[in-house]
Design a protein around this motif. Structure first.
Motif, PDB file in Angstrom:
ATOM      1  N   GLN A 211       0.823  -1.212   0.000  1.00  0.00           N
ATOM      2  CA  GLN A 211       0.000   0.000   0.000  1.00  0.00           C
ATOM      3  C   GLN A 211       0.857   1.263   0.000  1.00  0.00           C
ATOM      4  N   PRO A 212       0.595   2.185  -0.934  1.00  0.00           N
ATOM      5  CA  PRO A 212       1.325   3.468  -0.937  1.00  0.00           C
ATOM      6  C   PRO A 212       0.786   4.402   0.134  1.00  0.00           C
ATOM      7  N   ALA A 213       1.551   5.423   0.445  1.00  0.00           N
ATOM      8  CA  ALA A 213       1.123   6.394   1.449  1.00  0.00           C
ATOM      9  C   ALA A 213       0.040   7.296   0.877  1.00  0.00           C
ATOM     10  N   GLU A 214      -0.892   7.691   1.737  1.00  0.00           N
ATOM     11  CA  GLU A 214      -1.888   8.681   1.324  1.00  0.00           C
ATOM     12  C   GLU A 214      -1.158   9.964   0.914  1.00  0.00           C
ATOM     13  N   GLY A 215      -1.632  10.570  -0.156  1.00  0.00           N
ATOM     14  CA  GLY A 215      -1.001  11.789  -0.646  1.00  0.00           C
ATOM     15  C   GLY A 215       0.060  11.536  -1.684  1.00  0.00           C
ATOM     16  N   SER A 216       0.459  10.282  -1.845  1.00  0.00           N
ATOM     17  CA  SER A 216       1.468   9.941  -2.855  1.00  0.00           C
ATOM     18  C   SER A 216       0.769   9.630  -4.183  1.00  0.00           C
ATOM     19  N   PRO A 217       1.532   9.568  -5.282  1.00  0.00           N
ATOM     20  CA  PRO A 217       0.908   9.197  -6.556  1.00  0.00           C
ATOM     21  C   PRO A 217       0.348   7.780  -6.558  1.00  0.00           C
ATOM     22  N   GLY A 218       0.834   6.954  -5.636  1.00  0.00           N
ATOM     23  CA  GLY A 218       0.372   5.569  -5.614  1.00  0.00           C
ATOM     24  C   GLY A 218       1.217   4.693  -6.528  1.00  0.00           C
ATOM     25  N   ILE A 219       0.800   3.460  -6.676  1.00  0.00           N
ATOM     26  CA  ILE A 219       1.502   2.494  -7.512  1.00  0.00           C
ATOM     27  C   ILE A 219       1.159   2.765  -8.977  1.00  0.00           C
ATOM     28  N   SER A 220       2.164   2.713  -9.838  1.00  0.00           N
ATOM     29  CA  SER A 220       1.937   2.967 -11.266  1.00  0.00           C
ATOM     30  C   SER A 220       1.118   1.844 -11.889  1.00  0.00           C
ATOM     31  N   ASP A 221       0.528   2.128 -13.052  1.00  0.00           N
ATOM     32  CA  ASP A 221      -0.224   1.096 -13.760  1.00  0.00           C
ATOM     33  C   ASP A 221       0.663  -0.097 -14.109  1.00  0.00           C
ATOM     34  N   ASN A 222       1.900   0.183 -14.505  1.00  0.00           N
ATOM     35  CA  ASN A 222       2.812  -0.917 -14.831  1.00  0.00           C
ATOM     36  C   ASN A 222       3.061  -1.806 -13.625  1.00  0.00           C
ATOM     37  N   ASP A 223       3.191  -1.197 -12.457  1.00  0.00           N
ATOM     38  CA  ASP A 223       3.416  -1.994 -11.254  1.00  0.00           C
ATOM     39  C   ASP A 223       2.140  -2.710 -10.811  1.00  0.00           C
ATOM     40  N   LEU A 224       0.981  -2.133 -11.086  1.00  0.00           N
ATOM     41  CA  LEU A 224      -0.274  -2.839 -10.814  1.00  0.00           C
ATOM     42  C   LEU A 224      -0.363  -4.102 -11.680  1.00  0.00           C
ATOM     43  N   LYS A 225       0.085  -3.993 -12.913  1.00  0.00           N
ATOM     44  CA  LYS A 225       0.127  -5.166 -13.795  1.00  0.00           C
ATOM     45  C   LYS A 225       1.027  -6.244 -13.211  1.00  0.00           C
ATOM     46  N   LYS A 226       2.186  -5.805 -12.690  1.00  0.00           N
ATOM     47  CA  LYS A 226       3.132  -6.755 -12.115  1.00  0.00           C
ATOM     48  C   LYS A 226       2.550  -7.420 -10.870  1.00  0.00           C
TER      49      LYS A 226
END
Length: 292
Positions: A211-226
């Motif tokens: 889980q990324p921190a609130e306020g951050s961009p979050g996990i990229s789409d490429n990393d979601l694929k991974k």
């Protein structure tokens, strides 16, 4: 020592020779300084180009991630129209046919917030296991804490056939990310539900584990694929690239807000909202006992 037959230089000649040597040294230093300045200049150019490329990439990604989402679209197989995927024993999920949803079909929100929130489809069913329905957001730290605290017990109760556990991921905290991460992660989960429903629970675990921190961009789409691949899912790259279920997430997010969901996690046990204060297992075990 100079050879005996070498003529001795006069003072003027020695002075001229020293000046010439000094001139050669100065010229060599000037060439070195010029070369260093060129290298520094090109280094700055390369660095600026790299920075501009990163800025352009971030800008482009933000445009893509924040592009308008349609008000209607398909639902994934194995998810209900309220956004839920229901986990049964082991890796089984309730099978649901794919369909469509639209904002226009949603009931309007009441003029005043209801004293008691009623979640559609969360009510108890006679003769059936206790229903646990959880509205979650993948960037919500309290949701992660709920999972960390109760997931092992919930999994055991599922495997014992005493409960079903329905996750309803939605984009509640999109504003806590510059890339609408909540909706992007929920879309990834919907993609897996459609393609590899038996890997859905594993993906949920990974999304919370990383889980990324609130306020951050979050996990990229490429990393979601991974992450989906790591969970064992079939390829969902095109589903993520095309934002296939973002309209679905948009609709279920609006429905959740319309019925009065105001935070995450919001959990229902046989239709009754958990107060987030009483020990959850105390509430759940009481509901299980009442079914006997």
């Amino acid at each position: 020592m100079s050879p005996a037959n070498e003529p001795r230089l006069s003072k003027a000649e020695r002075t001229a020779q020293a000046r010439e040597k000094a001139r050669e040294i100065r010229e060599a230093q000037l060439k070195k300084d010029k070369r260093n300045k060129l290298l520094i200049g090109w280094g700055i150019v390369v660095a600026v180009v790299a920075i501009l490329a990163v800025i352009a990439l971030v800008f482009t990604q933000n445009i893509v991630n924040n592009a308008p989402i349609a008000d209607q679209g398909p639902t994934p197989a194995n998810a209900n129209v309220h956004g839920g995927v229901t986990l049964l024993k082991g890796t089984d999920v309730t099978k649901v046919a794919a369909g469509t949803v639209s904002l226009a079909s949603l009931p309007s929100a009441p003029a005043t917030a209801p004293a008691t929130v009623t979640a559609p489809g969360a009510e108890a069913e006679a003769g059936k296991p206790v229903k646990v329905v959880a509205y979650i957001d993948f960037i919500c730290p309290i949701c992660k804490n709920f999972e960390t605290t109760y997931s092992q017990q919930l999994t055991q109760l599922r495997n014992d056939g005493k409960i079903t556990l329905e996750y309803r991921p939605f984009g509640f905290l999109d504003a806590s990310s510059s890339t609408n991460y909540s909706s992007r992660a929920a879309n990834a989960a919907a993609c897996v539900a459609n393609t590899s429903p038996d890997k859905y629970s594993a993906l949920v675990d990974l999304l919370y584990a990383q889980q990324p921190a609130e306020g951050s961009p979050g996990i990229s789409d490429n990393d979601l694929k991974k992450l989906a691949t790591q969970a064992g899912s079939a390829n969902i790259d095109s589903c993520i690239d095309n934002k296939t279920y973002r309209p679905f997430i948009k609709v279920v997010t609006q429905e959740a807000k319309n019925i009065g969901i105001s935070g995450t996690p919001t959990v229902f046990v046989d239709g009754q909202q958990w107060d987030n204060k009483t020990d959850f297992m105390t509430v759940l075990n009481a509901a299980i006992a009442a079914k006997k």
